[in-house]
Design an enzyme around this catalytic site. Structure first.
Site, PDB file in Angstrom:
ATOM      1  N   LEU A  30       1.115  -1.231  -0.031  1.00 34.70           N
ATOM      2  CA  LEU A  30      -0.075  -0.039   0.046  1.00 34.70           C
ATOM      3  C   LEU A  30       0.999   1.168   0.060  1.00 34.70           C
ATOM      4  O   LEU A  30       1.905   1.222   0.822  1.00 34.70           O
ATOM      5  CB  LEU A  30      -0.849   0.180   1.142  1.00 34.70           C
ATOM      6  N   ASP A  31       0.554   2.264  -0.732  1.00 32.86           N
ATOM      7  CA  ASP A  31       1.424   3.433  -0.755  1.00 32.86           C
ATOM      8  C   ASP A  31       1.380   4.092   0.554  1.00 32.86           C
ATOM      9  O   ASP A  31       0.576   3.965   1.399  1.00 32.86           O
ATOM     10  CB  ASP A  31       1.258   4.419  -2.164  1.00 32.86           C
ATOM     11  N   LYS A  32       2.307   5.017   0.703  1.00 34.23           N
ATOM     12  CA  LYS A  32       2.391   6.036   1.978  1.00 34.23           C
ATOM     13  C   LYS A  32       1.005   6.489   2.430  1.00 34.23           C
ATOM     14  O   LYS A  32       0.670   6.375   3.651  1.00 34.23           O
ATOM     15  CB  LYS A  32       3.317   7.057   1.780  1.00 34.23           C
TER      16      LYS A  32
END
Length: 296
Positions: free
Chosen positions: A164-166
């Site tokens: 999952l991105d930041k």
């Protein structure tokens, strides 16, 4: 977003319906005509897969039966391990063990036919990821990683399944079961993912159809399995379901249609939900959940 769609609670005034708002907010009355207009929309339904009251597993006891230890190490099946134990070819800390049901501790030295065996216990940890953490084992720039959130979950070293991105929140699975991780990320068996998306503006119903029929991207066509309104009275909130594992695929697909993603939350992964899992916390999967993932 709540994991279930809002249910109408009828008040004493039969001419109005009250829909539950966000947690802690008072209900918002909506007239019958408005309700009928809203009924023309379809709303995605996030149903919990676990039954209410299911106990969470306990991992206080790290001992494991010797036959299971041998099986986990890939030596043989449990039934075959029973035969090996009976024949006296398995030792624990230098002593021959022929007792059925004998339990092994993590620090014990187990040998089969004179060769040492290392059977690391398989762990499955589900995290509800908060914003501000990147999905990587370590970061040379010193940014916060998801590994800091699960470092106390178990002695074994676990790895994130996918990423999952930041700025994306929600479910992220960690495990040291390489076979299962490959299965969940393999193109042929990619796990289903469900997201709650909040956009910067109202979403047109026609764009929901485009999300399912296909949106042309630089790296191919992006298609979602489902795309539906996730809120009764806020057309900026959308629920989407997909199998694609392409990088930032949800954000990029909406951007291709002229929208900007304000919030992105993964509410379901491979049938697992955020039930009883507050943001920033984790839990170990139960045996039924693990078996369910292996059957996918």
């Amino acid at each position: 977003m709540n994991s279930r769609r809002n249910n109408g609670n009828r008040s004493n005034d039969s001419n109005k319906k009250t829909f539950k708002g966000k947690k802690g907010a008072p209900g918002k009355p909506v007239g019958d005509n408005k309700v009928r207009a809203r009924d023309k929309r379809r709303y995605i339904d996030y149903k919990d897969k676990l039954k209410k009251g299911d106990p969470l597993p306990s991992f206080n006891d790290d001992e494991v039966r010797l036959n299971k230890y041998l099986s986990n190490a890939g030596v043989c099946s449990r039934r075959e391990a029973d035969v090996l134990i009976k024949t006296g070819v398995v030792t624990v800390n230098g002593n021959i063990v022929t007792e059925m049901g004998f339990k092994v501790k993590p620090e014990d030295i187990v040998k089969y036919d004179g060769e040492s065996i290392n059977a690391e216990k398989k762990r499955y940890v589900l995290l509800n990821k908060p914003k501000g953490f990147i999905t990587t084992m370590d970061d040379p720039m010193g940014r916060r990683t998801v590994m800091t959130l699960v470092k106390k979950a178990c002695r074994e070293r676990v790895y994130p399944v996918g990423r999952l991105d930041k700025e994306t929140t929600g479910l992220l699975l960690f495990t040291n079961d390489g076979d299962l991780a490959k299965k969940l990320t393999h193109p042929k068996h990619k796990a289903s993912k469900m997201y709650h998306v909040e956009l910067n503006k109202k979403v047109m119903p026609g764009d929901l159809l485009k999300l399912v029929s296909g949106v042309d991207m630089e790296d191919g066509t992006s298609r979602f399995d489902k795309a539906e309104f996730a809120s009764v009275d806020d057309p900026k909130q959308i629920g989407v379901e997909l199998h694609s594992g392409k990088n930032r695929i949800v954000r990029r697909t909406f951007e291709a249609l002229g929208y900007k993603v304000v919030k992105l939350d993964r509410v379901m992964f491979a049938g697992l939900t955020k039930k009883d899992l507050p943001r920033g916390t984790y839990r170990h999967l139960g045996e039924k959940e693990i078996a369910f993932l292996r059957m996918k």
